[in-house]
Design a protein around this motif. Structure first.
Motif, PDB file in Angstrom:
ATOM      1  N   UNK A  56       0.839  -1.198   0.000  1.00  0.00           N
ATOM      2  CA  UNK A  56       0.000   0.000   0.000  1.00  0.00           C
ATOM      3  C   UNK A  56       0.878   1.254   0.000  1.00  0.00           C
ATOM      4  N   UNK A  57       0.484   2.286  -0.751  1.00  0.00           N
ATOM      5  CA  UNK A  57       1.324   3.484  -0.871  1.00  0.00           C
ATOM      6  C   UNK A  57       1.538   4.224   0.443  1.00  0.00           C
ATOM      7  N   UNK A  58       0.582   4.101   1.384  1.00  0.00           N
ATOM      8  CA  UNK A  58       0.748   4.844   2.634  1.00  0.00           C
ATOM      9  C   UNK A  58       1.640   4.104   3.630  1.00  0.00           C
ATOM     10  N   UNK A  59       2.032   2.880   3.293  1.00  0.00           N
ATOM     11  CA  UNK A  59       2.898   2.122   4.199  1.00  0.00           C
ATOM     12  C   UNK A  59       4.387   2.326   3.890  1.00  0.00           C
ATOM     13  N   UNK A  60       4.671   3.121   2.866  1.00  0.00           N
ATOM     14  CA  UNK A  60       6.063   3.349   2.469  1.00  0.00           C
ATOM     15  C   UNK A  60       6.560   4.664   3.065  1.00  0.00           C
ATOM     16  N   UNK A  61       7.721   4.602   3.731  1.00  0.00           N
ATOM     17  CA  UNK A  61       8.343   5.829   4.251  1.00  0.00           C
ATOM     18  C   UNK A  61       9.306   6.378   3.210  1.00  0.00           C
ATOM     19  N   UNK A  62       9.486   7.677   3.286  1.00  0.00           N
ATOM     20  CA  UNK A  62      10.274   8.374   2.278  1.00  0.00           C
ATOM     21  C   UNK A  62      11.205   9.321   3.017  1.00  0.00           C
ATOM     22  N   UNK A  63      12.518   9.165   2.842  1.00  0.00           N
ATOM     23  CA  UNK A  63      13.451  10.070   3.518  1.00  0.00           C
ATOM     24  C   UNK A  63      14.434  10.668   2.515  1.00  0.00           C
ATOM     25  N   UNK A  64      14.571  11.996   2.538  1.00  0.00           N
ATOM     26  CA  UNK A  64      15.550  12.637   1.664  1.00  0.00           C
ATOM     27  C   UNK A  64      16.949  12.136   2.044  1.00  0.00           C
ATOM     28  N   UNK A  65      17.770  11.801   1.055  1.00  0.00           N
ATOM     29  CA  UNK A  65      19.121  11.307   1.335  1.00  0.00           C
ATOM     30  C   UNK A  65      19.938  11.434   0.042  1.00  0.00           C
ATOM     31  N   UNK A  66      20.892  12.358   0.015  1.00  0.00           N
ATOM     32  CA  UNK A  66      21.679  12.591  -1.205  1.00  0.00           C
ATOM     33  C   UNK A  66      22.332  11.309  -1.719  1.00  0.00           C
ATOM     34  N   UNK A  67      22.558  10.348  -0.827  1.00  0.00           N
ATOM     35  CA  UNK A  67      23.199   9.099  -1.252  1.00  0.00           C
ATOM     36  C   UNK A  67      22.170   8.038  -1.645  1.00  0.00           C
ATOM     37  N   UNK A  68      20.876   8.362  -1.536  1.00  0.00           N
ATOM     38  CA  UNK A  68      19.829   7.387  -1.827  1.00  0.00           C
ATOM     39  C   UNK A  68      19.794   7.005  -3.290  1.00  0.00           C
TER      40      UNK A  68
END
Ligand SMILES: Nc1ncnc2c1ncn2[C@@H]1O[C@H](COP(=O)(O)OP(=O)(O)O)[C@@H](O)[C@H]1O
Ligand SMILES: [Mg+2]
Length: 348
Positions: free
Chosen positions: A274-286
């Motif tokens: 499900x789309x709401x179960x995914x976390x998203x973190x900014x990370x220049x190395x991602x």
């Protein structure tokens, strides 16, 4: 005594099958929704219950009685149609009285029951109006009163809200649900609108091409969809093709996705997340990149691509000033989710 049972109910038209062996039990006082895309057999199923369409096979039982071959008027059902189907030349009260006249109910009792039904839907002050003098929402409430006035053992509704505008739809939805619960009506409602089904019904029946795919509560269907069709039809879902590999899931594109493979089917070929179960973190190395951002007010949607697999991610919109608020197309991020959030399904 108002339970409804369908046993292997089927309808064929020539060589095509509209409804294929549908089994279902609706308990006394329960509201069940038939949910599925246009043409999947919902209306045909409902009309077989009401007696307007003769089944090709199977049985319909109301309160334990086999009514499969009984005519509509002998079935103790009340039906509300998509197109209200009110008689234009008859007053509101006459429309509601119609079913009682058919059943040869005497004048005094008839008048009393008509007013009682109109009070239920809060239209008793408009009893003498003609349908065209009413708004769409009011006309739909007349149709409800007309179905309820006969005290049906089973209440049948076919897309009752589809002719109403969005705001009114929300109101009438709550009104129907409140009435159904207050009167303890055994109810089968047909809809193609998942939100309608999720908010109104105790249980849902997801249909596709004449067959039942899954029966369950909103939560059961959302958290434990039995197959890719249900996963994609009830709520939104990322579906990624691939196979189990080691402890993870290898997408066809090559990305290795985290999952919990305990209890997964041996032929698992789809990962559902499900789309709401995914976390998203900014990370220049991602290694994941944002490819689209859609601001929807309370929520923001992101399309994120990782080694050839694109996932939809929905997050509550961060407050102004939060660095997450500045995430934009092209930004590097890291995606994460709990392994348990993933469902592994056999191929479609
Ligand atoms: N009288 C009919 N003759 C032939 N095919 C029909 C008839 N009524 C419905 N069908 C077909 O049966 C299928 C199911 O229709 P229906 O029950 O109206 O679907 P739904 O209400 O889910 O949109 C559709 O493919 C439709 O074209
Ligand atoms: Mg229909």
């Amino acid at each position: 005594m108002g339970s409804l049972v369908l046993e292997a109910l089927s309808k064929r038209y020539g060589s095509s099958t509209a409804v294929e062996r549908v089994d279902l039990e609706v308990a006394q006082g329960e509201m069940v929704a038939l949910l599925g895309p246009s043409g999947c057999g919902k209306t045909t199923t409902l009309r077989m219950v009401a007696g307007f369409i003769p089944p090709s096979g199977g049985r319909v039982l109301i309160g334990g009685q086999d009514v499969t071959r009984a005519p509509p008027y002998a079935r103790d059902t009340g039906m509300v149609f998509q197109s209200y189907a009110l008689f234009p030349h008859m007053s509101v009260a006459q429309n509601v009285a119609f079913g009682l006249e058919m059943r040869k109910v005497g004048r005094a009792e008839r008048d009393e029951r008509v007013m009682e039904a109109l009070r239920l839907v809060r239209l008793d002050h408009l009893a003498d109006r003609l349908p065209r003098q009413l708004s769409g929402g009011q006309q739909q409430r007349v149709a409800l009163a007309r179905a309820l006035v006969v005290n049906p053992a089973v209440f049948l509704l076919d897309e009752p809200l589809s002719n109403l505008d969005a705001k009114l739809r929300g109101e009438v939805r709550m009104e129907i649900r409140a009435l159904q619960q207050r009167l303890g009506l055994t109810t089968l409602i047909v809809t193609h609108d998942q939100e309608e089904a999720l908010t109104m019904a105790d249980r849902l029946v997801v249909m596709e091409r004449g067959r039942v795919r899954q029966v369950g509560t909103a939560e059961e269907l959302y958290e434990h969809p039995a197959d890719p069709f249900v996963a994609g039809f009830v709520g939104r879902c990322n579906l990624v093709s691939g196979r189990l590999e080691g402890g993870g899931f290898r997408a066809e594109s090559g990305a290795l996705l985290r999952c919990d493979s305990t209890g997964a089917p041996a032929d698992a070929a789809l990962l559902a997340l499900r789309p709401e179960r995914i976390r998203l973190d900014p990370d220049p190395a991602g290694e994941a990149r944002i490819t689209a951002v859609t601001y929807l007010g309370a929520q923001t949607e992101y399309h994120v691509e990782q080694r050839g697999t694109t996932l939809l991610v929905t997050r509550p919109t961060p407050p102004l000033g939060d660095p997450m608020r500045r995430l934009a197309v092209g930004d590097a991020v890291v995606l994460s989710w709990d392994a348990a959030a993933v469902r592994l399904l056999p191929a479609a």
